[in-house]
Design a protein around this motif. Structure first.
Motif, mmCIF file in Angstrom:
data_model
loop_
_atom_site.group_PDB
_atom_site.id
_atom_site.type_symbol
_atom_site.label_atom_id
_atom_site.label_comp_id
_atom_site.label_asym_id
_atom_site.label_seq_id
_atom_site.Cartn_x
_atom_site.Cartn_y
_atom_site.Cartn_z
ATOM 1 N N VAL A 122 8.246 1.295 -10.914
ATOM 2 C CA VAL A 122 9.366 0.358 -11.048
ATOM 3 C C VAL A 122 9.110 -0.915 -10.242
ATOM 4 O O VAL A 122 9.324 -2.027 -10.727
ATOM 5 N N VAL A 123 8.633 -0.753 -9.020
ATOM 6 C CA VAL A 123 8.475 -1.919 -8.142
ATOM 7 C C VAL A 123 7.356 -2.842 -8.631
ATOM 8 O O VAL A 123 7.521 -4.071 -8.643
ATOM 9 N N GLN A 124 6.220 -2.294 -9.050
ATOM 10 C CA GLN A 124 5.094 -3.149 -9.427
ATOM 11 C C GLN A 124 5.365 -3.999 -10.670
ATOM 12 O O GLN A 124 5.038 -5.193 -10.676
ATOM 13 N N PRO A 125 5.973 -3.467 -11.745
ATOM 14 C CA PRO A 125 6.315 -4.367 -12.866
ATOM 15 C C PRO A 125 7.299 -5.465 -12.469
ATOM 16 O O PRO A 125 7.175 -6.608 -12.936
ATOM 17 N N LEU A 126 8.264 -5.121 -11.598
ATOM 18 C CA LEU A 126 9.215 -6.135 -11.143
ATOM 19 C C LEU A 126 8.518 -7.194 -10.300
ATOM 20 O O LEU A 126 8.773 -8.391 -10.446
ATOM 21 N N GLN A 127 7.627 -6.748 -9.401
ATOM 22 C CA GLN A 127 6.898 -7.703 -8.556
ATOM 23 C C GLN A 127 6.052 -8.643 -9.413
ATOM 24 O O GLN A 127 6.041 -9.859 -9.190
ATOM 25 N N ASN A 128 5.350 -8.096 -10.404
ATOM 26 C CA ASN A 128 4.541 -8.934 -11.297
ATOM 27 C C ASN A 128 5.403 -9.932 -12.059
ATOM 28 O O ASN A 128 5.010 -11.083 -12.269
ATOM 29 N N VAL A 165 0.295 16.810 -2.746
ATOM 30 C CA VAL A 165 0.172 16.298 -1.368
ATOM 31 C C VAL A 165 1.473 15.621 -0.953
ATOM 32 O O VAL A 165 2.035 15.907 0.111
ATOM 33 N N LEU A 166 1.945 14.724 -1.820
ATOM 34 C CA LEU A 166 3.211 14.049 -1.524
ATOM 35 C C LEU A 166 4.345 15.064 -1.450
ATOM 36 O O LEU A 166 5.198 15.004 -0.543
ATOM 37 N N GLY A 167 4.360 16.012 -2.360
ATOM 38 C CA GLY A 167 5.408 17.030 -2.357
ATOM 39 C C GLY A 167 5.374 17.896 -1.111
ATOM 40 O O GLY A 167 6.420 18.264 -0.568
ATOM 41 N N SER A 212 11.677 12.430 -6.480
ATOM 42 C CA SER A 212 11.291 11.708 -7.697
ATOM 43 C C SER A 212 11.352 10.206 -7.481
ATOM 44 O O SER A 212 10.537 9.456 -8.043
ATOM 45 N N VAL A 213 12.313 9.755 -6.680
ATOM 46 C CA VAL A 213 12.387 8.324 -6.355
ATOM 47 C C VAL A 213 11.104 7.895 -5.637
ATOM 48 O O VAL A 213 10.518 6.849 -5.954
ATOM 49 N N CYS A 214 10.655 8.708 -4.682
ATOM 50 C CA CYS A 214 9.416 8.377 -3.954
ATOM 51 C C CYS A 214 8.227 8.352 -4.905
ATOM 52 O O CYS A 214 7.395 7.439 -4.856
ATOM 53 N N TYR A 215 8.145 9.344 -5.794
ATOM 54 C CA TYR A 215 6.958 9.466 -6.633
ATOM 55 C C TYR A 215 6.930 8.410 -7.752
ATOM 56 O O TYR A 215 5.862 7.980 -8.174
ATOM 57 N N ALA A 223 0.831 -1.209 0.000
ATOM 58 C CA ALA A 223 0.000 0.000 0.000
ATOM 59 C C ALA A 223 0.864 1.257 0.000
ATOM 60 O O ALA A 223 0.559 2.238 -0.692
ATOM 61 N N ILE A 224 1.954 1.229 0.776
ATOM 62 C CA ILE A 224 2.853 2.396 0.824
ATOM 63 C C ILE A 224 3.505 2.619 -0.538
ATOM 64 O O ILE A 224 3.606 3.746 -1.025
ATOM 65 N N VAL A 225 3.936 1.513 -1.163
ATOM 66 C CA VAL A 225 4.568 1.622 -2.491
ATOM 67 C C VAL A 225 3.601 2.217 -3.509
ATOM 68 O O VAL A 225 3.986 3.027 -4.369
ATOM 69 N N ALA A 226 2.314 1.836 -3.422
ATOM 70 C CA ALA A 226 1.319 2.270 -4.415
ATOM 71 C C ALA A 226 0.757 3.662 -4.123
ATOM 72 O O ALA A 226 0.028 4.204 -4.959
ATOM 73 N N LEU A 227 1.052 4.244 -2.975
ATOM 74 C CA LEU A 227 0.467 5.548 -2.617
ATOM 75 C C LEU A 227 0.621 6.620 -3.700
ATOM 76 O O LEU A 227 -0.331 7.354 -3.990
ATOM 77 N N PRO A 228 1.799 6.752 -4.341
ATOM 78 C CA PRO A 228 1.927 7.807 -5.372
ATOM 79 C C PRO A 228 0.979 7.639 -6.552
ATOM 80 O O PRO A 228 0.771 8.594 -7.296
#
Length: 227
Positions: free
Chosen positions: A106-112, A60-62, A98-101, A48-53
């Motif tokens: 990047v993480v979701q395609p790798l996880q899939n 808001v994130l900024g 930018s890494v956070c946003y 959930a934290i990874v998908a927040l952006p």
């Protein structure tokens, strides 16, 4: 036509995108592997934290990143204590934001990609005596290659097109933090539509070609990300 300042901003934007993509692949790969393999309840919180952006407005994130990186934030106090100074309105701060946003891109395609491998290839490697580290590099990484390509391209393209985070954390300092998306806004605000057309049209063509290449070469990677 574009002038020298426009060309410098384009180069700085691509430099930021390359830096962010490299950092995300470096620490996003073990994170995605853990999310794909772990059965701990904590992984749902981390996912959930990874998908927040994906759902949060960039402003808001900024805003919260600006508070954390500022003189009264815990990251700001840490960077000042380490002699690094404050990160807002610097290239380093913009890279961190930018890494956070761009993290989920990047993480979701790798996880899939890791999840699509399944257990059988890894179990077969284990029966041949391969240890966990060897199974990861010799089996998982080669089989997940489309996911790595998809993650790198999407992370790079998404970073190039950022606007809200760039404005909140980086501001608009020529040669230091002014990025392509902000430059287009500047040209439109100054009614310099010809320059805005050159830059916006270039970004449109770039984004289309990136997606066309991904859909043509690895359509399964895109479908996996959308699932």
């Amino acid at each position: 036509m574009l002038d020298a300042a426009d060309a410098a901003t384009i180069w700085l934007t691509f430099k930021l995108a390359l830096t962010v993509t490299a950092l995300l692949l470096a620490f996003g790969t073990p994170l995605a592997w853990w999310l794909a393999r772990s059965r701990a309840r904590l992984r749902h919180v981390v996912s959930a934290i990874v998908a927040l952006p994906l759902v949060l407005p960039p402003t808001v994130l900024g805003f919260y990143l600006l508070l954390m990186l500022g003189p009264n934030g815990w990251i700001g106090k840490l960077t000042e204590a380490l002699g690094l100074g404050l990160l807002p309105f610097t290239f380093a701060g913009l890279t961190l934001a930018s890494v956070c946003y761009s993290l989920p891109f990047v993480v979701q395609p790798l996880q899939n990609a890791f999840e699509a491998i399944g257990e059988r290839p890894l179990e077969a490697a284990a029966t041949l005596g391969a240890g966990p580290w060897d199974r990861f590099w010799s089996v998982a990484v080669p089989l997940a290659r489309p996911g790595f390509l998809s993650a790198a391209v999407l992370g790079f393209a998404h970073t190039v097109g950022e606007f809200g985070i760039v404005l909140m954390i980086g501001g608009n300092i020529p040669g230091q933090t002014r990025m392509l998306s902000v430059l287009i806004y500047d040209h439109v605000e100054a009614m310099e539509y010809a320059q805005a057309h050159w830059l916006a049209g270039g970004m449109l063509a770039f984004s289309f070609l990136v997606l066309l290449a991904l859909y043509s070469l690895y359509p399964q990677a895109i479908r996996g990300r959308a699932a």
